[in-house]
Enzyme design. Structure first.
Site, PDB file in Angstrom:
ATOM      1  N   SER A 150       0.840  -1.190   0.000  1.00 44.15           N
ATOM      2  CA  SER A 150       0.000   0.000   0.000  1.00 44.15           C
ATOM      3  C   SER A 150       0.886   1.255   0.000  1.00 44.15           C
ATOM      4  CB  SER A 150      -0.938  -0.051   1.213  1.00 44.15           C
ATOM      5  OG  SER A 150      -2.014   0.831   1.064  1.00 44.15           O
TER       6      SER A 150
ATOM      7  N   ASP B  91      -8.382  -7.102  -4.405  1.00 41.35           N
ATOM      8  CA  ASP B  91      -8.069  -5.760  -3.904  1.00 41.35           C
ATOM      9  C   ASP B  91      -8.735  -4.738  -4.808  1.00 41.35           C
ATOM     10  OD1 ASP B  91      -6.977  -3.338  -3.103  1.00 41.35           O
ATOM     11  OD2 ASP B  91      -4.906  -4.036  -3.124  1.00 41.35           O
TER      12      ASP B  91
ATOM     13  N   HIS C 238      -7.692  -5.654  -0.143  1.00 42.60           N
ATOM     14  CA  HIS C 238      -6.437  -4.917   0.022  1.00 42.60           C
ATOM     15  C   HIS C 238      -5.643  -5.424   1.221  1.00 42.60           C
ATOM     16  CE1 HIS C 238      -3.610  -1.693  -0.389  1.00 42.60           C
ATOM     17  NE2 HIS C 238      -3.879  -1.203   0.799  1.00 42.60           N
TER      18      HIS C 238
END
Lengths: 388, 388
Positions: free
Chosen positions: A163, A328, A361
């Site tokens: 991320s 995700d 995610h």
């Protein structure tokens, strides 16, 4: 396993380290930010795991995500819970601390000891609050580079993270090509999408709508915009999970009851779960840091527009492992594929894997089966090459 | 084109109608809600378009979504903007008011004149606020059925709507099989998913976190939780659009500036757009209504569990057109396909179309090209059959 266990070299000893886990960068000299503001002195709090070898060639920088911090591989000092990547970092683990020296800093703008809005502004003796300058992913990486300088490491063997950590890995390889041997951006993007910005803006507005935010000055007023921050966290948390993960975990199951109550209590487990996520988050995170870090992510655009993405990776020398997860929807695989595509167009050595996962995610944090094998193998084989 | 233009029959004249657009249901008798509470008198505000034919066989009930209301095909009295389905309803339009008599009620629990938390509780003379009983989609449909009774209509030619309007269409066909000839649920689901509930809970928590909500009693205190409601709207609004729609509409375009400002102002157009969505919404919608209606949607489960979905449609007699949109991630196509599948398993006549659209969930409101043709054709051919 903590910073205090690092065998400090004489070069390190010359550096001011507070409690073994903080460092004032560049001897306290100001750092020029992307905004043009000079910020200093800049402190980074960080943890390390394993030992730096004599050749200083086994250092891995692990970059945390939005709400992560430097406590990647040990129990968190506030929550008492295992570090966010304790499955990945440790002796015999994929990021093997028997072999590698792992450095995990808290980003600039963060709230776990690094210079950020919660820390004291030396000019006023008060917390920075909104006087803190807006920072960027580039600024985070700039500060980390000063940390790596201070640790006497010429080249990182690897930079990795998921991320926002992946954004830092990308920015490192682009900004300091000679300093990065390998990079592993996971579940990330070369730029924040309109939808990414939109979700962050909702979180910021939730915080700013809380009267206890008081224009950011809550710390000096003994207040805390915990309701706004909790709402921000709840909204964000949904985006970290896939619809399938929510369905499998909660479905329409009721919380501690056998029938709906026709009220505004949390009838459904998913409601109760989200409220819990919101309320525990505020105990460990600073609302202003949330504003600054989300803004830094929103500003992130490695290429400053698509046309210059190729230019941004022109000087890249690192070899890459890029990982995305098929469920995700916050950083969908196509965004990783854009990274892969542009790197390949510059003939950069890139391995790419889209992993099947139901976790959305959050898979980079929780669904570590395939990721573990991939990262372990990539690091090990690349390290063999590096040490030749 | 408004309710006042309906040719009222003697039977209608006997019904108490306030300002031509409100009706007290069942002569003011209480209505038994799903919760077991008796609520009454119950008023529905509604608009109609077109004229009821002598056979009373041309009535179409149009059900609105969460934040919609009865002003489907005329300028909205508060915002001045065109009705939410003005592209679909009108002379020569798919829901052709030259042929059909269109009825569009404001749902019970709503805030445009129907009995709901904003209206006066006769027991106290004060707004109901949180003393209003929690209502369900079934209760909305129960009230609408009393409206249809009062209008002297034995069978609706069609019931249709998108999102929560589609839930009502499903509930109608299931609860009152003899009263519905055709049903068109659009962009909807037979039950609210865990993710759906989660997003709604964020919105409710945003409202309840606003100190001006005052436990729901804001109306009598001259306050309004507009900040919380705006945040709720912003979060919800993202879910109405697809990532592609946001990207195409805004991308990373800046708002009225040539470079980022390194501040918390709305640098990006998408931020500015969301703030606008939030701030305009609070002028036309009641925060407590938002709580009640989202809760009703969260409770919606036509089958009370998957096993009984088949039982819920066992008595259905209507023929169906089911429509979903491929970019709708709030009510993904698989949820419509579940409806189609169970209806087909009972040998119900079902046409299903997944339409290609970039607009996400909002497609039923804005991307009316293919939807227009489908609804027009389905209604016309079905009407020919009906009048035989």
């Amino acid at each position: 396993m903590t910073a205090s266990s690092i065998p400090l070299t004489p070069r390190l000893a010359a550096v001011e380290i507070a409690a073994g886990e903080k460092i004032v960068l560049a001897g306290g000299a100001p750092m020029r930010l992307d905004s043009g503001v000079d910020l200093g002195p800049v402190t980074l709090a960080y943890q390390t795991y394993g030992a730096l070898n004599a050749a200083r060639s086994n250092a891995i920088l692990v970059c945390h995500a939005l709400t992560g911090d430097q406590f990647a591989a040990e129990d968190h000092p506030v929550t008492g819970r295992p570090g966010w990547w304790s499955t990945m970092i440790g002796p015999g683990k994929p990021i093997d601390t028997d072999r590698y020296f792992v450095i995990c800093p808290n980003v600039i703008g963060g709230c776990m000891g690094s210079t950020g809005p919660r820390e004291i502004n030396p000019a006023t003796g008060q917390p920075w609050a909104l006087d803190f300058p807006v920072i960027t992913i580039g600024d985070m990486v700039r500060a980390e580079k000063l940390l790596i300088d201070a640790l006497g490491i010429d080249q990182l063997f690897a930079v990795l993270g998921g991320s926002m950590g992946g954004m830092q890995a990308l920015a490192w390889a682009s900004a300091y090509p000679e300093r990065v041997f390998a990079a592993i951006p996971i579940a990330t993007a070369a730029k924040h999408s309109s939808q990414n910005i939109a979700f962050h803006e909702v979180g910021r507005q939730a915080i700013m709508a809380d009267p206890d935010w008081t224009g950011g000055a809550y710390l000096t007023q003994g207040r805390n915009p915990s309701r706004g921050l909790a709402v921000a966290r709840m909204a964000a948390h949904i985006t970290y999970l896939s619809e399938a993960a929510l369905h499998r975990k909660f479905g329409r199951n009721l919380q501690d009851r056998s029938a709906i109550t026709y009220g505004f209590d949390a009838d459904f487990q998913v409601e109760s779960y989200l409220r819990h996520q919101g309320s525990t988050f505020v105990d460990r995170f600073d609302a202003n840091s949330y504003l600054y870090i989300t803004k830094a992510m929103d500003y992130f655009d490695l290429g400053n527009g698509d046309d210059s993405l190729a230019a941004a990776v022109e000087r890249v020398r690192a070899r890459f492992l890029v990982i995305s997860f098929d469920s995700d929807w916050l950083y969908p695989s196509y965004q990783s594929q854009e990274i892969v595509s542009v790197l390949r167009s510059r003939n950069v050595d890139v391995a790419y894997c889209e992993l099947a996962s139901n976790y959305g995610h959050d898979a980079f944090l929780v669904d570590t089966g395939q990721q573990t094998a991939l990262v372990r193998g990539f690091l090990a084989r690349t390290y063999e090459k590096a040490v030749g």
